[in-house]
Design a protein around this motif. Sequence first.
Motif, PDB file in Angstrom:
ATOM      1  N   SER A 120      17.789  -8.068  81.439  1.00 19.28           N
ATOM      2  CA  SER A 120      19.019  -7.502  80.897  1.00 19.28           C
ATOM      3  C   SER A 120      19.319  -6.040  82.262  1.00 19.28           C
ATOM      4  CB  SER A 120      19.018  -6.352  79.730  1.00 19.28           C
ATOM      5  OG  SER A 120      20.030  -5.312  79.633  1.00 19.28           O
ATOM      6  N   ASN A 121      18.865  -5.700  83.049  1.00 14.90           N
ATOM      7  CA  ASN A 121      18.523  -4.494  83.813  1.00 14.90           C
ATOM      8  C   ASN A 121      19.116  -5.462  85.371  1.00 14.90           C
ATOM      9  OD1 ASN A 121      17.495  -3.455  82.486  1.00 14.90           O
ATOM     10  ND2 ASN A 121      15.945  -2.343  83.928  1.00 14.90           N
ATOM     11  N   ILE A 125      23.051  -4.602  86.705  1.00 17.83           N
ATOM     12  CA  ILE A 125      22.502  -3.808  87.927  1.00 17.83           C
ATOM     13  C   ILE A 125      23.688  -5.178  89.239  1.00 17.83           C
ATOM     14  CG2 ILE A 125      20.705  -4.911  89.233  1.00 17.83           C
ATOM     15  CD1 ILE A 125      21.926  -1.198  89.080  1.00 17.83           C
ATOM     16  N   TYR A 126      23.642  -6.201  89.038  1.00 20.28           N
ATOM     17  CA  TYR A 126      24.202  -7.365  89.995  1.00 20.28           C
ATOM     18  C   TYR A 126      25.004  -6.563  89.524  1.00 20.28           C
ATOM     19  CZ  TYR A 126      25.713 -11.541  92.011  1.00 20.28           C
ATOM     20  OH  TYR A 126      26.183 -12.652  93.100  1.00 20.28           O
ATOM     21  N   GLY A 127      25.810  -6.708  88.258  1.00 21.47           N
ATOM     22  CA  GLY A 127      27.148  -6.312  88.321  1.00 21.47           C
ATOM     23  C   GLY A 127      27.938  -5.705  88.867  1.00 21.47           C
ATOM     24  N   ILE A 128      26.903  -4.322  88.622  1.00 17.61           N
ATOM     25  CA  ILE A 128      28.002  -3.241  89.063  1.00 17.61           C
ATOM     26  C   ILE A 128      27.439  -2.611  90.429  1.00 17.61           C
ATOM     27  CG2 ILE A 128      26.909  -0.271  90.210  1.00 17.61           C
ATOM     28  CD1 ILE A 128      25.694  -0.376  87.177  1.00 17.61           C
ATOM     29  N   CYS A 149      19.089  -4.918  92.909  1.00 23.20           N
ATOM     30  CA  CYS A 149      19.020  -6.617  91.866  1.00 23.20           C
ATOM     31  C   CYS A 149      16.903  -6.525  92.036  1.00 23.20           C
ATOM     32  CB  CYS A 149      19.646  -8.085  92.077  1.00 23.20           C
ATOM     33  SG  CYS A 149      21.006  -7.651  92.387  1.00 23.20           S
ATOM     34  N   GLY A 150      16.846  -6.260  93.292  1.00 24.97           N
ATOM     35  CA  GLY A 150      14.788  -6.250  93.136  1.00 24.97           C
ATOM     36  C   GLY A 150      14.122  -5.310  92.530  1.00 24.97           C
ATOM     37  N   LEU A 151      14.866  -4.332  93.032  1.00 24.95           N
ATOM     38  CA  LEU A 151      14.843  -2.642  92.105  1.00 24.95           C
ATOM     39  C   LEU A 151      14.861  -2.686  90.768  1.00 24.95           C
ATOM     40  CD1 LEU A 151      12.926  -0.261  93.711  1.00 24.95           C
ATOM     41  CD2 LEU A 151      15.518   0.812  93.307  1.00 24.95           C
ATOM     42  N   SER A 152      15.568  -3.900  90.282  1.00 33.03           N
ATOM     43  CA  SER A 152      15.724  -3.510  88.842  1.00 33.03           C
ATOM     44  C   SER A 152      14.810  -4.350  87.855  1.00 33.03           C
ATOM     45  CB  SER A 152      17.153  -4.179  88.258  1.00 33.03           C
ATOM     46  OG  SER A 152      17.299  -5.593  88.555  1.00 33.03           O
ATOM     47  N   THR A 153      14.304  -4.680  88.348  1.00 33.75           N
ATOM     48  CA  THR A 153      12.685  -6.027  88.275  1.00 33.75           C
ATOM     49  C   THR A 153      11.721  -4.440  87.829  1.00 33.75           C
ATOM     50  OG1 THR A 153      11.939  -6.269  89.906  1.00 33.75           O
ATOM     51  CG2 THR A 153      13.464  -7.677  88.923  1.00 33.75           C
ATOM     52  N   LEU A 154      11.585  -3.640  88.959  1.00 40.80           N
ATOM     53  CA  LEU A 154      10.554  -2.731  88.085  1.00 40.80           C
ATOM     54  C   LEU A 154      10.611  -1.180  88.065  1.00 40.80           C
ATOM     55  CD1 LEU A 154       9.780  -2.910  92.078  1.00 40.80           C
ATOM     56  CD2 LEU A 154       8.830  -3.898  90.771  1.00 40.80           C
ATOM     57  N   ILE A 155      11.669  -1.330  87.451  1.00 41.05           N
ATOM     58  CA  ILE A 155      11.915   0.404  87.319  1.00 41.05           C
ATOM     59  C   ILE A 155      13.311  -0.009  86.342  1.00 41.05           C
ATOM     60  CG2 ILE A 155      11.781   1.265  88.829  1.00 41.05           C
ATOM     61  CD1 ILE A 155      14.423   2.588  89.569  1.00 41.05           C
ATOM     62  N   GLU A 156      12.995   0.743  85.128  1.00 49.20           N
ATOM     63  CA  GLU A 156      14.676   1.163  83.727  1.00 49.20           C
ATOM     64  C   GLU A 156      15.979   1.514  84.296  1.00 49.20           C
ATOM     65  OE1 GLU A 156      13.185   2.956  81.017  1.00 49.20           O
ATOM     66  OE2 GLU A 156      11.392   2.292  80.450  1.00 49.20           O
ATOM     67  N   MET A 157      16.934   1.157  83.651  1.00 52.92           N
ATOM     68  CA  MET A 157      18.619   1.261  84.142  1.00 52.92           C
ATOM     69  C   MET A 157      18.096   2.834  83.989  1.00 52.92           C
ATOM     70  SD  MET A 157      21.073  -0.104  84.636  1.00 52.92           S
ATOM     71  CE  MET A 157      19.679  -1.814  84.110  1.00 52.92           C
TER      72      MET A 157
END
Length: 212
Positions: A120-121, A125-128, A149-157
């Motif tokens: 989901s993240n 974040i890819y769209g943004i 995009c990579g960072l979105s897999t590690l931290i919350e939105m």
Amino acid sequence: RVRRQRQMCIREGTWLPIGIFLFLFWKKRENKDRVISLWTLLICIGISLACNGLLVFFYPSFASLQFIFFFFIQFFFLFWLGIIDFKTCLVPLFPLWFWIAISILWKICFFSFSFLQVMSNFLIIYGIGFCLYILSKKSFGLGDLYFLCGLSTLIEMNQLLSVLKFAIIWGGATALILLIFKQTNTKSVLPFLPFLSASVLLHIFYHPWLLL
């Protein structure tokens, strides 16, 4: 006392990336032909170890081996990728995805990891990031998009949006200072990933649990 130290850290750290970037920008103009060297790698390792020591000092609960190794990986790749982008205006994809892969693997083994939340993240974040890429006329590069995009897999939105907000403020302030002192022009390319890396580092010291 710890809370006061954290507040001091984030207050003083707010302006630190701008000063460091301006200093490195000035040095870069003197050494345009320098490339990423072994010394750069060793410096990144040394700084990462020092940051690990500071993190353990402020947060003694992170003194175990799994935390130390995890945060060392984060510090090292954030510094290294930021320096590479600063010197070359390119983000190498293999080190970037290697960093994300080993971080995710470590989280699965020792911490918590939600695949649905991560996907989901990632999509949000890819769209943004893609909108920023289009609206900025590609000044916000694909490397920056892949990093987010990579960072979105590690931290919350919400933390990721905070990271992006600080990076945009720092990048804009630095670009304005460089334009005022005529060190660059509106057609020049200003690498953005160093500001993203600095923003993540500041958030780690203020709230290290965001990566866990």
